[in-house]
Design a protein around this motif. Structure first.
Motif, PDB file in Angstrom:
ATOM      1  N   TRP A  30      -7.872  57.318 -11.695  1.00  9.97           N
ATOM      2  CA  TRP A  30      -8.846  56.325 -12.165  1.00  9.97           C
ATOM      3  C   TRP A  30     -10.234  56.634 -11.624  1.00  9.97           C
ATOM      4  CZ3 TRP A  30     -12.200  52.783 -10.080  1.00  9.97           C
ATOM      5  CH2 TRP A  30     -12.691  51.796 -10.937  1.00  9.97           C
ATOM      6  N   LEU A  31     -10.316  56.977 -10.330  1.00  2.00           N
ATOM      7  CA  LEU A  31     -11.606  57.322  -9.728  1.00  2.00           C
ATOM      8  C   LEU A  31     -12.203  58.565 -10.378  1.00  2.00           C
ATOM      9  CD1 LEU A  31     -10.789  56.696  -5.945  1.00  2.00           C
ATOM     10  CD2 LEU A  31     -12.210  55.279  -7.434  1.00  2.00           C
ATOM     11  N   SER A  32     -11.333  59.544 -10.688  1.00  6.58           N
ATOM     12  CA  SER A  32     -11.811  60.770 -11.330  1.00  6.58           C
ATOM     13  C   SER A  32     -12.412  60.486 -12.697  1.00  6.58           C
ATOM     14  CB  SER A  32     -10.653  61.769 -11.458  1.00  6.58           C
ATOM     15  OG  SER A  32     -11.034  62.893 -12.218  1.00  6.58           O
ATOM     16  N   ARG A  33     -11.754  59.643 -13.479  1.00  3.97           N
ATOM     17  CA  ARG A  33     -12.219  59.352 -14.839  1.00  3.97           C
ATOM     18  C   ARG A  33     -13.469  58.496 -14.859  1.00  3.97           C
ATOM     19  NH1 ARG A  33      -6.696  58.600 -15.431  1.00  3.97           N
ATOM     20  NH2 ARG A  33      -6.978  56.328 -15.314  1.00  3.97           N
ATOM     21  N   HIS A  34     -13.547  57.518 -13.983  1.00  4.09           N
ATOM     22  CA  HIS A  34     -14.609  56.533 -14.072  1.00  4.09           C
ATOM     23  C   HIS A  34     -15.804  56.802 -13.155  1.00  4.09           C
ATOM     24  CE1 HIS A  34     -11.172  54.370 -15.826  1.00  4.09           C
ATOM     25  NE2 HIS A  34     -12.075  53.722 -16.533  1.00  4.09           N
ATOM     26  N   LEU A  35     -15.582  57.500 -12.052  1.00  2.00           N
ATOM     27  CA  LEU A  35     -16.686  57.756 -11.119  1.00  2.00           C
ATOM     28  C   LEU A  35     -17.278  59.151 -11.274  1.00  2.00           C
ATOM     29  CD1 LEU A  35     -15.507  56.082  -7.786  1.00  2.00           C
ATOM     30  CD2 LEU A  35     -16.974  55.144  -9.584  1.00  2.00           C
ATOM     31  N   VAL A  40     -14.609  66.001 -11.081  1.00  4.27           N
ATOM     32  CA  VAL A  40     -13.806  66.221  -9.875  1.00  4.27           C
ATOM     33  C   VAL A  40     -12.382  65.808 -10.208  1.00  4.27           C
ATOM     34  CG1 VAL A  40     -13.431  65.600  -7.465  1.00  4.27           C
ATOM     35  CG2 VAL A  40     -15.760  65.814  -8.350  1.00  4.27           C
ATOM     36  N   HIS A  41     -11.458  66.758 -10.126  1.00  2.00           N
ATOM     37  CA  HIS A  41     -10.081  66.506 -10.545  1.00  2.00           C
ATOM     38  C   HIS A  41      -9.425  65.453  -9.661  1.00  2.00           C
ATOM     39  CE1 HIS A  41      -5.926  67.398 -11.783  1.00  2.00           C
ATOM     40  NE2 HIS A  41      -6.498  67.871 -12.870  1.00  2.00           N
ATOM     41  N   GLY A  42      -8.521  64.684 -10.264  1.00  2.00           N
ATOM     42  CA  GLY A  42      -7.838  63.633  -9.524  1.00  2.00           C
ATOM     43  C   GLY A  42      -7.049  64.142  -8.338  1.00  2.00           C
ATOM     44  N   SER A  43      -6.512  65.371  -8.430  1.00  2.00           N
ATOM     45  CA  SER A  43      -5.733  65.916  -7.320  1.00  2.00           C
ATOM     46  C   SER A  43      -6.587  66.095  -6.068  1.00  2.00           C
ATOM     47  CB  SER A  43      -5.112  67.262  -7.719  1.00  2.00           C
ATOM     48  OG  SER A  43      -6.110  68.207  -8.036  1.00  2.00           O
ATOM     49  N   ALA A  44      -7.846  66.500  -6.232  1.00  6.75           N
ATOM     50  CA  ALA A  44      -8.730  66.661  -5.079  1.00  6.75           C
ATOM     51  C   ALA A  44      -9.031  65.313  -4.433  1.00  6.75           C
ATOM     52  CB  ALA A  44     -10.032  67.332  -5.513  1.00  6.75           C
ATOM     53  N   ILE A  45      -9.259  64.304  -5.261  1.00  7.40           N
ATOM     54  CA  ILE A  45      -9.508  62.962  -4.730  1.00  7.40           C
ATOM     55  C   ILE A  45      -8.260  62.436  -4.024  1.00  7.40           C
ATOM     56  CG2 ILE A  45     -10.108  60.583  -5.347  1.00  7.40           C
ATOM     57  CD1 ILE A  45     -11.690  61.701  -7.692  1.00  7.40           C
ATOM     58  N   ALA A  46      -7.090  62.718  -4.598  1.00  9.01           N
ATOM     59  CA  ALA A  46      -5.837  62.274  -3.979  1.00  9.01           C
ATOM     60  C   ALA A  46      -5.640  62.912  -2.610  1.00  9.01           C
ATOM     61  CB  ALA A  46      -4.658  62.612  -4.899  1.00  9.01           C
ATOM     62  N   ILE A  47      -6.024  64.178  -2.478  1.00 10.96           N
ATOM     63  CA  ILE A  47      -5.888  64.854  -1.185  1.00 10.96           C
ATOM     64  C   ILE A  47      -6.817  64.233  -0.154  1.00 10.96           C
ATOM     65  CG2 ILE A  47      -6.267  67.038   0.026  1.00 10.96           C
ATOM     66  CD1 ILE A  47      -5.348  68.434  -2.543  1.00 10.96           C
ATOM     67  N   VAL A  48      -8.032  63.898  -0.564  1.00  7.75           N
ATOM     68  CA  VAL A  48      -8.972  63.243   0.350  1.00  7.75           C
ATOM     69  C   VAL A  48      -8.405  61.895   0.805  1.00  7.75           C
ATOM     70  CG1 VAL A  48     -11.255  62.202   0.549  1.00  7.75           C
ATOM     71  CG2 VAL A  48     -10.988  64.399  -0.611  1.00  7.75           C
ATOM     72  N   ILE A  49      -7.847  61.126  -0.123  1.00  7.86           N
ATOM     73  CA  ILE A  49      -7.239  59.844   0.230  1.00  7.86           C
ATOM     74  C   ILE A  49      -6.065  60.063   1.181  1.00  7.86           C
ATOM     75  CG2 ILE A  49      -5.999  57.833  -0.665  1.00  7.86           C
ATOM     76  CD1 ILE A  49      -7.592  58.116  -3.244  1.00  7.86           C
ATOM     77  N   GLY A  50      -5.258  61.100   0.909  1.00 12.48           N
ATOM     78  CA  GLY A  50      -4.121  61.408   1.771  1.00 12.48           C
ATOM     79  C   GLY A  50      -4.551  61.770   3.186  1.00 12.48           C
ATOM     80  N   VAL A 181     -16.866  71.535  -9.619  1.00  6.97           N
ATOM     81  CA  VAL A 181     -18.234  71.146  -9.918  1.00  6.97           C
ATOM     82  C   VAL A 181     -19.054  72.321 -10.449  1.00  6.97           C
ATOM     83  CG1 VAL A 181     -20.362  70.212  -8.929  1.00  6.97           C
ATOM     84  CG2 VAL A 181     -18.155  69.304  -8.196  1.00  6.97           C
ATOM     85  N   GLY A 182     -18.802  73.510  -9.908  1.00  2.41           N
ATOM     86  CA  GLY A 182     -19.628  74.663 -10.241  1.00  2.41           C
ATOM     87  C   GLY A 182     -19.290  75.349 -11.547  1.00  2.41           C
ATOM     88  N   THR A 183     -18.049  75.213 -12.009  1.00  4.15           N
ATOM     89  CA  THR A 183     -17.640  75.917 -13.228  1.00  4.15           C
ATOM     90  C   THR A 183     -18.467  75.541 -14.457  1.00  4.15           C
ATOM     91  OG1 THR A 183     -15.385  76.171 -12.402  1.00  4.15           O
ATOM     92  CG2 THR A 183     -15.712  76.425 -14.767  1.00  4.15           C
ATOM     93  N   PRO A 184     -18.645  74.252 -14.768  1.00 10.43           N
ATOM     94  CA  PRO A 184     -19.449  73.921 -15.963  1.00 10.43           C
ATOM     95  C   PRO A 184     -20.895  74.408 -15.858  1.00 10.43           C
ATOM     96  CG  PRO A 184     -18.219  72.007 -15.195  1.00 10.43           C
ATOM     97  CD  PRO A 184     -18.125  73.043 -14.116  1.00 10.43           C
ATOM     98  N   VAL A 185     -21.416  74.430 -14.629  1.00 10.68           N
ATOM     99  CA  VAL A 185     -22.804  74.867 -14.431  1.00 10.68           C
ATOM    100  C   VAL A 185     -22.943  76.368 -14.666  1.00 10.68           C
ATOM    101  CG1 VAL A 185     -24.703  75.002 -12.773  1.00 10.68           C
ATOM    102  CG2 VAL A 185     -23.205  72.989 -12.799  1.00 10.68           C
ATOM    103  N   ALA A 186     -21.943  77.126 -14.174  1.00 12.89           N
ATOM    104  CA  ALA A 186     -22.023  78.589 -14.254  1.00 12.89           C
ATOM    105  C   ALA A 186     -21.296  79.159 -15.467  1.00 12.89           C
ATOM    106  CB  ALA A 186     -21.444  79.204 -12.979  1.00 12.89           C
TER     107      ALA A 186
END
Length: 254
Positions: A30-35, A40-50, A181-186
């Motif tokens: 939810w955070l990935s989609r809305h924020l 930023v993929h949801g898995s990365a956010i989940a790891i930070v929460i973990g 974050v960098g892939t779409p830019v580059a």
């Protein structure tokens, strides 16, 4: 009612662990989609929460196993143990179709090797620059720069401390976020327009979550091709980390 719930959770620790992880994944998605609008993929956010929950659990209990030291969440220790970790790695490998992987050709193999060795060298040098000058710590943190799964797997195999393995996970997480974050830019500079270029990029980047999210923000049609080659990084890193790469670092630093 609360006491009954506590007893139920305490006697079904593994089920409670799966429920907690599921809730974290849903929240991260939810955070990935809305924020972050999917950048930023949801898995990365989940790891930070973990990691935050592990720190909170350690502070709360005064133990050394993070959230697993809290009796209510003891099942996390089993779910996050070596058995389920190895099962997840094997399950990931079974999803790879060899016939599809061959389409990457020799350049895919070369990119995969470079994407494994170069991040490892960079991670090991950064570890040494920050004072981790023994072979075990340098190898573990360097392996984390390959992916955040390879780091703890390598560390467990060569006897690294829990602190160093945590640093290896954090290293892999930072790399995944940078790739996302960098892939779409580059993308225009890297000419990410064809399945072949996506495979090469997946081999060089080497983080499935980062490559998948980055390519999804660039061109969703390229995601399976980039993720296909990036998936091999887990198996290849787990093979090379505790063996070839560890002995190479040991030969340099003693």
């Amino acid at each position: 009612m609360i006491e009954m719930l506590e007893k139920t959770v305490a006697h079904n620790g593994l089920v409670a662990a799966f429920a907690l992880v599921g809730a974290v994944v849903l929240l991260a998605g939810w955070l990935s989609r809305h924020l972050t609008m999917g950048r930023v993929h949801g898995s990365a956010i989940a790891i930070v929460i973990g990691l935050a929950l592990a720190w909170w659990g350690g502070r709360l209990s005064g133990g050394h196993k993070g959230l697993a030291d809290v009796p209510l969440f003891a099942g996390i220790g089993l779910m996050g143990g070596a058995m389920f970790r190895d099962f997840a790695i094997v399950a990931t490998a079974f999803e790879v179709q060899v016939t599809e992987a061959r389409k990457a050709g020799l350049i895919g193999v070369v990119s995969l090797l470079l994407g494994t060795v170069l991040p490892f060298i960079f991670g090991a040098l950064v570890a040494r620059a920050f004072g981790y000058d023994d072979a075990v710590s340098m190898t573990t943190i360097g392996a984390g720069a390959v992916t955040y799964i390879v780091g703890p797997v390598t560390g467990a195999a060569i006897g690294a401390s829990s602190e160093v393995m945590a640093l290896s996970i954090a290293t892999g997480l930072v790399k995944a976020i940078l790739v996302m974050v960098g892939t779409p830019v580059a993308a225009r500079f890297l000419r990410l327009k064809t399945p072949r270029s996506a495979m090469v990029f997946g081999g060089l980047a080497g983080t499935v979550s980062g490559v998948s999210a980055g390519l999804a923000a660039t061109d969703r049609k390229l995601v399976p091709y980039g993720a296909l080659v990036a998936t091999f990084h887990t198996g290849l890193g787990c093979l090379m980390g505790p063996s070839v790469l560890f002995f190479a670092v040991k030969a340099f630093v003693g």
